[in-house]
Design a protein around this motif. Sequence first.
Motif, PDB file in Angstrom:
ATOM      1  N   GLU A 167       1.030  -1.472  -0.466  1.00  0.00           N
ATOM      2  CA  GLU A 167       0.292   0.020   0.181  1.00  0.00           C
ATOM      3  C   GLU A 167       0.930   1.411   0.151  1.00  0.00           C
ATOM      4  N   GLU A 168       1.937   1.273   0.730  1.00  0.00           N
ATOM      5  CA  GLU A 168       2.911   2.222   0.926  1.00  0.00           C
ATOM      6  C   GLU A 168       3.486   2.343  -0.644  1.00  0.00           C
ATOM      7  N   GLU A 169       4.105   1.373  -0.274  1.00  0.00           N
ATOM      8  CA  GLU A 169       4.499   1.908  -1.977  1.00  0.00           C
ATOM      9  C   GLU A 169       4.196   2.370  -3.495  1.00  0.00           C
ATOM     10  N   TYR A 170       2.608   1.424  -3.057  1.00  0.00           N
ATOM     11  CA  TYR A 170       1.909   2.077  -4.289  1.00  0.00           C
ATOM     12  C   TYR A 170       1.925   4.110  -3.913  1.00  0.00           C
ATOM     13  N   ILE A 171       1.431   3.848  -3.054  1.00  0.00           N
ATOM     14  CA  ILE A 171       0.664   5.493  -2.790  1.00  0.00           C
ATOM     15  C   ILE A 171       2.003   6.422  -3.397  1.00  0.00           C
ATOM     16  N   TYR A 172       3.033   5.832  -2.666  1.00  0.00           N
ATOM     17  CA  TYR A 172       4.156   6.804  -3.014  1.00  0.00           C
ATOM     18  C   TYR A 172       3.729   6.986  -4.212  1.00  0.00           C
ATOM     19  N   GLY A 173       3.520   6.054  -4.991  1.00  0.00           N
ATOM     20  CA  GLY A 173       4.283   5.963  -7.180  1.00  0.00           C
ATOM     21  C   GLY A 173       3.036   6.892  -7.751  1.00  0.00           C
ATOM     22  N   ILE A 174       1.459   6.741  -6.655  1.00  0.00           N
ATOM     23  CA  ILE A 174       0.773   7.809  -7.158  1.00  0.00           C
ATOM     24  C   ILE A 174       1.047   8.879  -7.131  1.00  0.00           C
ATOM     25  N   ARG A 175       2.022   9.662  -6.048  1.00  0.00           N
ATOM     26  CA  ARG A 175       2.815  11.161  -5.411  1.00  0.00           C
ATOM     27  C   ARG A 175       3.574  11.410  -6.595  1.00  0.00           C
ATOM     28  N   ALA A 176       4.218  10.112  -6.776  1.00  0.00           N
ATOM     29  CA  ALA A 176       5.580  10.697  -7.035  1.00  0.00           C
ATOM     30  C   ALA A 176       5.989  11.319  -8.203  1.00  0.00           C
ATOM     31  N   ASP A 177       6.998  12.674  -8.059  1.00  0.00           N
ATOM     32  CA  ASP A 177       7.266  13.134 -10.239  1.00  0.00           C
ATOM     33  C   ASP A 177       5.742  13.115 -10.166  1.00  0.00           C
ATOM     34  N   PHE A 178       4.886  14.613  -9.370  1.00  0.00           N
ATOM     35  CA  PHE A 178       3.244  14.890 -10.064  1.00  0.00           C
ATOM     36  C   PHE A 178       3.142  15.931 -11.113  1.00  0.00           C
ATOM     37  N   ILE A 179       2.794  15.106 -12.266  1.00  0.00           N
ATOM     38  CA  ILE A 179       3.101  16.269 -13.630  1.00  0.00           C
ATOM     39  C   ILE A 179       1.503  16.602 -12.788  1.00  0.00           C
ATOM     40  N   PRO A 180       1.237  18.362 -12.752  1.00  0.00           N
ATOM     41  CA  PRO A 180      -0.527  18.846 -12.737  1.00  0.00           C
ATOM     42  C   PRO A 180      -0.963  19.332 -14.340  1.00  0.00           C
ATOM     43  N   LEU A 181      -0.005  19.080 -15.042  1.00  0.00           N
ATOM     44  CA  LEU A 181      -0.294  19.543 -16.744  1.00  0.00           C
ATOM     45  C   LEU A 181      -0.627  18.352 -16.667  1.00  0.00           C
ATOM     46  N   ASN A 182      -0.267  16.954 -16.675  1.00  0.00           N
ATOM     47  CA  ASN A 182      -1.667  16.006 -17.300  1.00  0.00           C
ATOM     48  C   ASN A 182      -2.619  16.010 -17.100  1.00  0.00           C
ATOM     49  N   VAL A 183      -3.514  16.363 -15.661  1.00  0.00           N
ATOM     50  CA  VAL A 183      -4.498  16.863 -15.411  1.00  0.00           C
ATOM     51  C   VAL A 183      -5.224  17.226 -16.710  1.00  0.00           C
ATOM     52  N   THR A 184      -4.210  18.807 -16.106  1.00  0.00           N
ATOM     53  CA  THR A 184      -5.072  19.746 -17.515  1.00  0.00           C
ATOM     54  C   THR A 184      -5.742  18.898 -18.565  1.00  0.00           C
ATOM     55  N   PHE A 185      -4.289  18.199 -19.033  1.00  0.00           N
ATOM     56  CA  PHE A 185      -4.315  17.531 -20.678  1.00  0.00           C
ATOM     57  C   PHE A 185      -5.927  16.858 -19.721  1.00  0.00           C
ATOM     58  N   ALA A 186      -6.010  16.092 -19.549  1.00  0.00           N
ATOM     59  CA  ALA A 186      -7.034  15.131 -19.470  1.00  0.00           C
ATOM     60  C   ALA A 186      -8.037  15.473 -19.684  1.00  0.00           C
ATOM     61  N   VAL A 187      -8.261  16.903 -19.054  1.00  0.00           N
ATOM     62  CA  VAL A 187      -9.453  17.685 -19.093  1.00  0.00           C
ATOM     63  C   VAL A 187     -10.138  18.660 -20.784  1.00  0.00           C
ATOM     64  N   ILE A 188      -8.868  18.435 -21.279  1.00  0.00           N
ATOM     65  CA  ILE A 188      -9.102  19.266 -22.337  1.00  0.00           C
ATOM     66  C   ILE A 188      -9.310  18.190 -23.449  1.00  0.00           C
TER      67      ILE A 188
END
Length: 242
Positions: A167-188
Amino acid sequence: MKSLGRYLIFMGKIFSNREPLRVYIKLFFEECILIGIDSLTIVVIVSVFIGAVMCVQTAYNLVSPLIPTYVIGVIVRDMTLLEVAPTFTAIVFAGKVGSNIAGGLGTMKITEQVDALEVMGINSASYLVLPKILAGIFMYPLLVVLAGFLAMYGGYLAGTLAGVITEEEYIYGIRADFIPLNVTFAVIKSYVFAFLIVTISAYKGYFTEGGALEVGKSSTKAVTNSCISILIADFLLAQFLI
């Protein structure tokens, strides 16, 4: 080129000579239920299982001991945001919603209900299609956000239950090196895909001629053309936005 020109003229007809705004309000909410709420079940099921498959298959392919396990979470997150949530959901959306729109309008066309609206002085294209476009643009991004969350949660469930990641590794991976532009890209992408699916499906249904067999053909063409346009738009958006 003839079909493209006819499609653009159809778009012009939708956004010109509109009815008063109050006419569309009730239709908008009815379409939100048909397009968005009724699609929840299939989006939930597909998203959870796709996320689970991505997690398990990524773990299967990470054979090098030099690669940390939390990379599985990073890959699931980025694949979800960049492709699975907006694009894969759009294919499912085109199959369910696009075929329904084309089939419904095609049936109205061959039973002369569309002609009856025109006789009453109503712009049938705007009256029938504009609420669907607004509802699609409003509801589909919400479905994409939900699909993104569920895909990552599906990966979490599959990864931890199968024992390929903690659980700790997966959650760490979800948060690691997060690029906010990817969320904007998905919404566009979700706004563009929603517009393409609804308008192409409406175009195919609105110009249906013949009988019940032609309605079925229009629904099939609506899904096929929507999927092709989604893939082309996906490539172009990736080229210009990333």
